[in-house]
Design a protein around this motif. Structure first.
Motif: not given
Length: 70
Positions: A7-8, A13-18, A30-31, A48-49
Motif C-alpha cells: 500500500t505504501a 508511486i502515485i505521488g511520483a507520477v504526480n 492533486v491540486a 505520500v510523504g
C-alpha cells in the motif's frame, strides 16, 4: 505487514507520477482534484510523504532478505 508495504509503495508511486506531471507539464493532479493546498490536498501530500519515509526502512529489510537467501 506485506500489505502495508504494498500500500505504501502504491501511494508513493502515485505521488511520483504526480511529481512527473508537475515537472513535465506543470500540472498538479492533486491540486486539480482537491484544490490548491486545501486541507484534503495537504492530507494527501502528508500521507505520500509519510509513506515515502516509511519505505526508507525497506532498504534495511531488503538487505536482511538477501542475507537469508544467500
Amino acid at each position: 505487514m506485506k500489505w502495508f508495504d504494498n500500500t505504501a509503495l502504491t501511494i508513493v508511486i502515485i505521488g511520483a507520477v504526480n511529481w512527473l506531471l508537475v515537472g513535465i507539464f506543470r500540472f498538479d493532479l492533486v491540486a486539480f482534484l482537491f484544490g490548491n493546498l486545501s486541507w484534503l490536498s495537504r492530507i494527501i501530500y502528508t500521507i505520500v510523504g509519510i509513506c515515502g519515509l516509511y519505505l526508507i526502512s525497506l532498504y534495511g529489510r531488503m538487505k536482511d532478505m538477501t542475507d537469508v537467501c544467500s
